[in-house]
Design an enzyme around this catalytic site. Structure first.
Site, mmCIF file in Angstrom:
data_model
loop_
_atom_site.group_PDB
_atom_site.id
_atom_site.type_symbol
_atom_site.label_atom_id
_atom_site.label_comp_id
_atom_site.label_asym_id
_atom_site.label_seq_id
_atom_site.Cartn_x
_atom_site.Cartn_y
_atom_site.Cartn_z
ATOM 1 N N GLY A 12 0.848 -1.063 -0.198
ATOM 2 C CA GLY A 12 0.101 -0.148 -0.008
ATOM 3 C C GLY A 12 0.694 1.409 -0.192
ATOM 4 O O GLY A 12 2.112 1.185 0.102
ATOM 5 N N GLU A 14 1.611 3.217 -2.411
ATOM 6 C CA GLU A 14 2.687 3.181 -3.446
ATOM 7 C C GLU A 14 2.373 4.417 -4.402
ATOM 8 O O GLU A 14 3.291 4.819 -5.141
ATOM 9 C CB GLU A 14 2.511 1.956 -4.561
ATOM 10 C CG GLU A 14 2.682 0.716 -3.612
ATOM 11 C CD GLU A 14 1.497 -0.026 -2.980
ATOM 12 O OE1 GLU A 14 0.230 0.806 -3.130
ATOM 13 O OE2 GLU A 14 1.752 -1.067 -2.748
ATOM 14 N N LYS A 16 -0.843 5.220 -5.746
ATOM 15 C CA LYS A 16 -2.065 4.844 -6.606
ATOM 16 C C LYS A 16 -2.875 6.183 -7.051
ATOM 17 O O LYS A 16 -3.110 6.336 -8.014
ATOM 18 C CB LYS A 16 -2.950 3.926 -5.993
ATOM 19 C CG LYS A 16 -2.183 2.600 -5.943
ATOM 20 C CD LYS A 16 -3.047 1.586 -4.876
ATOM 21 C CE LYS A 16 -3.427 1.941 -3.765
ATOM 22 N NZ LYS A 16 -2.291 1.449 -2.825
ATOM 23 N N GLN A 223 -5.185 -0.381 -0.488
ATOM 24 C CA GLN A 223 -3.982 -0.966 0.206
ATOM 25 C C GLN A 223 -3.056 -1.476 -0.902
ATOM 26 O O GLN A 223 -2.923 -0.638 -1.891
ATOM 27 C CB GLN A 223 -4.665 -1.973 0.965
ATOM 28 C CG GLN A 223 -5.332 -1.438 2.380
ATOM 29 C CD GLN A 223 -6.664 -1.027 2.019
ATOM 30 O OE1 GLN A 223 -7.699 -1.776 1.437
ATOM 31 N NE2 GLN A 223 -7.233 0.152 2.494
ATOM 32 N N THR A 300 -3.759 7.979 9.044
ATOM 33 C CA THR A 300 -3.227 7.740 10.585
ATOM 34 C C THR A 300 -2.085 8.963 11.051
ATOM 35 O O THR A 300 -1.966 8.947 12.251
ATOM 36 C CB THR A 300 -3.069 6.320 11.092
ATOM 37 O OG1 THR A 300 -1.761 6.027 10.164
ATOM 38 C CG2 THR A 300 -3.966 5.206 10.869
ATOM 39 N N GLY A 301 -1.217 9.323 9.971
ATOM 40 C CA GLY A 301 -0.091 9.851 10.296
ATOM 41 C C GLY A 301 0.964 9.180 10.792
ATOM 42 O O GLY A 301 2.183 9.679 11.250
ATOM 43 N N THR A 413 7.822 11.346 -10.894
ATOM 44 C CA THR A 413 9.123 11.771 -10.441
ATOM 45 C C THR A 413 8.573 13.236 -9.501
ATOM 46 O O THR A 413 9.328 13.898 -9.091
ATOM 47 C CB THR A 413 10.084 12.292 -11.595
ATOM 48 O OG1 THR A 413 9.250 13.191 -12.537
ATOM 49 C CG2 THR A 413 10.557 11.484 -12.431
ATOM 50 N N GLY A 414 7.289 13.210 -9.146
ATOM 51 C CA GLY A 414 6.734 14.026 -8.101
ATOM 52 C C GLY A 414 5.388 14.142 -8.079
ATOM 53 O O GLY A 414 4.658 13.168 -8.918
HETATM 54 P P1 IMP Z 1 -6.997 -2.394 8.352
HETATM 55 O O1 IMP Z 1 -7.226 -2.504 7.239
HETATM 56 O O2 IMP Z 1 -7.192 -1.133 9.243
HETATM 57 O O3 IMP Z 1 -7.665 -3.404 9.345
HETATM 58 O O4 IMP Z 1 -5.360 -2.594 8.839
HETATM 59 C C1 IMP Z 1 -4.830 -3.755 8.536
HETATM 60 C C2 IMP Z 1 -3.124 -3.475 7.993
HETATM 61 O O5 IMP Z 1 -3.453 -2.954 6.716
HETATM 62 C C3 IMP Z 1 -2.587 -2.580 8.988
HETATM 63 O O6 IMP Z 1 -1.214 -2.867 8.969
HETATM 64 C C4 IMP Z 1 -2.391 -1.536 8.260
HETATM 65 O O7 IMP Z 1 -1.606 -0.309 8.552
HETATM 66 C C5 IMP Z 1 -2.536 -1.789 6.686
HETATM 67 N N1 IMP Z 1 -3.417 -0.725 5.719
HETATM 68 C C6 IMP Z 1 -4.753 -0.658 5.869
HETATM 69 N N2 IMP Z 1 -4.847 0.285 4.783
HETATM 70 C C7 IMP Z 1 -3.729 0.779 4.538
HETATM 71 C C8 IMP Z 1 -3.439 1.807 3.385
HETATM 72 O O8 IMP Z 1 -4.192 2.467 2.593
HETATM 73 N N3 IMP Z 1 -2.152 2.010 3.243
HETATM 74 C C9 IMP Z 1 -1.095 1.224 3.905
HETATM 75 N N4 IMP Z 1 -1.528 0.247 5.048
HETATM 76 C C10 IMP Z 1 -2.859 0.117 5.096
#
Ligand code: IMP
Length: 434
Positions: A12, A14, A16, A223, A300-301, A413-414
């Site tokens: 996730g 990346e 997108k 994700q 979530t920061g 590239t940005g």
């Molecule tokens: P959940 O999707 O909140 O249940 O989290 C499960 C796992 O997926 C955790 O490790 C989160 O950090 C990760 N995760 C969920 N959504 C994202 C996202 O959009 N980007 C990166 N990681 C994510």
């Protein structure tokens, strides 16, 4: 013809959001097919930045947007996002369609998730605490509440009260002191239902009719493949099918309606939350990746864990998804390094392995085998022509492409739309034009 899926090839984040926004002008409808407001797609358009969590980013360039049946929806989060977009002058009403089969997240889902994550002796997944997992649990247990139920007042009361009774049993069994005001939640959701009603419909029917009338669809994954419930690093995954196979299920279109799959990958790797990460860089170079790449979660920061490009991982996600082409993002973050490690193979207990371990224990024990590639030490930020990339940056990309076995069709590239390089001779442009 010419419907494509764009999705994450790693864990996730990346990039997108930008890629979908870039591609969207060639499509008529952009569709989310899984997840919920755990996703955070950042899109920068000139001096404006949008973080979209539920609404497909195609809405920003005037396209129709669909939230498919495969999603779990927190109505409060969705209404807040719609309001934010409308305040920014983006027309949402009449352009956003929400599946009547998508499931509804309630505040007690979040509460149960918090408790479950904190229980002693349990593997903490490091979730986004949005209630995503517990809502999908109710879906699979066949007691979930869908958008169609929410809109059907009498039916909703009955289903909701039964679900509330179940949750009260759980609350008591787990000795959760915090009370849940089920009646207040029900009243609140009845109000949300009226606000969402005009946007809810049978989106599978809408999409299939659109396909028949020759409109082009772009499916936007959330994700990434390594967070997919089946194919990711279980149990450190999200609760939905984030891989390309999730698109037909989560949108209600036949698999044959999808004509190409584009993977998005950073030029290095990041991960948020717990779980194995073979190429994680726990030294100052990892810190440098985080600082230069501004690697903090959009939702979530939380600081993201950072590491080096992982070829076995990309080969695996290419196999699961059948990538036709790859987009590599954030190449410029590597500009400063003298040498860049790239993981070219895995060893387990000293022996080379050629498959992705199925257990998190084995995955955590993987030893990455690195090759060192020379850095280019000059700025690639904002470049728009492949010929302008430093030779060593091109060699880095050639190396990845050759080892993964999938073309790199585009390089970002940005954050801006025009900070993009289309690979000369790459088939990605053809795929998009088709
Ligand atoms: P959940 O999707 O909140 O249940 O989290 C499960 C796992 O997926 C955790 O490790 C989160 O950090 C990760 N995760 C969920 N959504 C994202 C996202 O959009 N980007 C990166 N990681 C994510």
């Amino acid at each position: 013809m010419g419907n494509i899926v764009v999705l994450g090839a790693q864990w996730g984040d990346e990039g997108k959001g930008k890629v979908v926004d870039l591609f969207a002008e060639r499509f008529d409808i952009v569709i989310r097919y899984q997840g919920g407001h755990n996703a955070g797609h950042t899109v920068r358009i000139q001096d404006r930045q949008f973080i979209l969590k539920l609404v497909p980013s195609g809405i920003l360039c005037g396209k129709l947007a669909v939230i498919g049946n495969g999603l779990v929806i927190d109505p409060a989060a969705l209404l807040e996002e719609i309001e934010m977009l409308e305040k920014a002058g983006i027309q949402v009403r009449g352009r956003l369609f929400i599946s009547n089969r998508a499931h509804v997240i309630f505040p007690f889902h979040r509460m149960l998730e918090r408790i479950s994550e904190a229980r002693p002796g349990r593997l903490a997944i490091g979730t986004t605490s949005r209630g995503i997992g517990p809502c999908y649990e109710d879906k699979v247990a066949r007691r979930g509440i869908r958008m169609a139920d929410l809109l059907d007042r009498d039916n909703f009361r009955q289903l909701y009260d039964a679900l509330a009774e179940d949750k009260e049993v759980v609350r008591t069994a787990f000795r959760i002191g915090e009370p849940i005001d089920f009646a207040a939640i029900r009243a609140q959701y009845e109000e949300y239902a009226e606000r969402l009603r005009p946007m809810v419909c049978d989106t599978a029917k809408l999409l299939n009719e659109a396909i028949r009338s020759g409109r082009r669809l772009l499916f936007e994954g959330a994700q990434g493949t390594m967070l997919d419930i089946d194919h990711g690093t279980y149990p450190f995954v999200t609760s939905s099918s984030a891989c390309a196979g999730g698109a037909p299920i989560g949108a209600g279109v036949p698999p044959t309606a999808i004509h190409a799959v584009v993977g998005v990958s950073k030029a290095y790797v990041t991960r948020v939350g717990g779980g194995p990460f073979p190429t994680e860089a726990l030294d100052e170079r990892g810190e440098a990746l985080r600082r230069v790449g501004v690697e903090f979660g959009a939702v979530t920061g939380r600081p993201r864990r950072c590491g080096w490009f992982d070829i076995p991982l990309l080969r695996y996600t290419a196999m699961i998804n059948g990538f036709d082409s790859l987009v590599i993002t954030k190449l410029d973050v590597l500009d400063q390094f003298d040498e860049i490690p790239v993981c070219v193979g895995y060893k387990l207990h000293g022996q080379p392995i050629d498959e992705m371990p199925a257990t998190h224990r084995a995955m955590s024990a993987v030893e990455p085998v690195y090759e060192m590639l020379p850095g280019w030490r000059s700025s690639t930020f904002g470049l728009t022509r492949y010929e302008d990339l430093p030779t060593r940056a091109r060699q880095y990309l050639d190396f990845l492409e050759e080892r993964i076995g999938v073309e790199i069709g585009c390089i970002s590239t940005g954050p801006e739309r025009d900070q993009t390089i289309w690979r000369p001779g790459g088939k990605l442009r053809d795929l998009l034009e088709r």
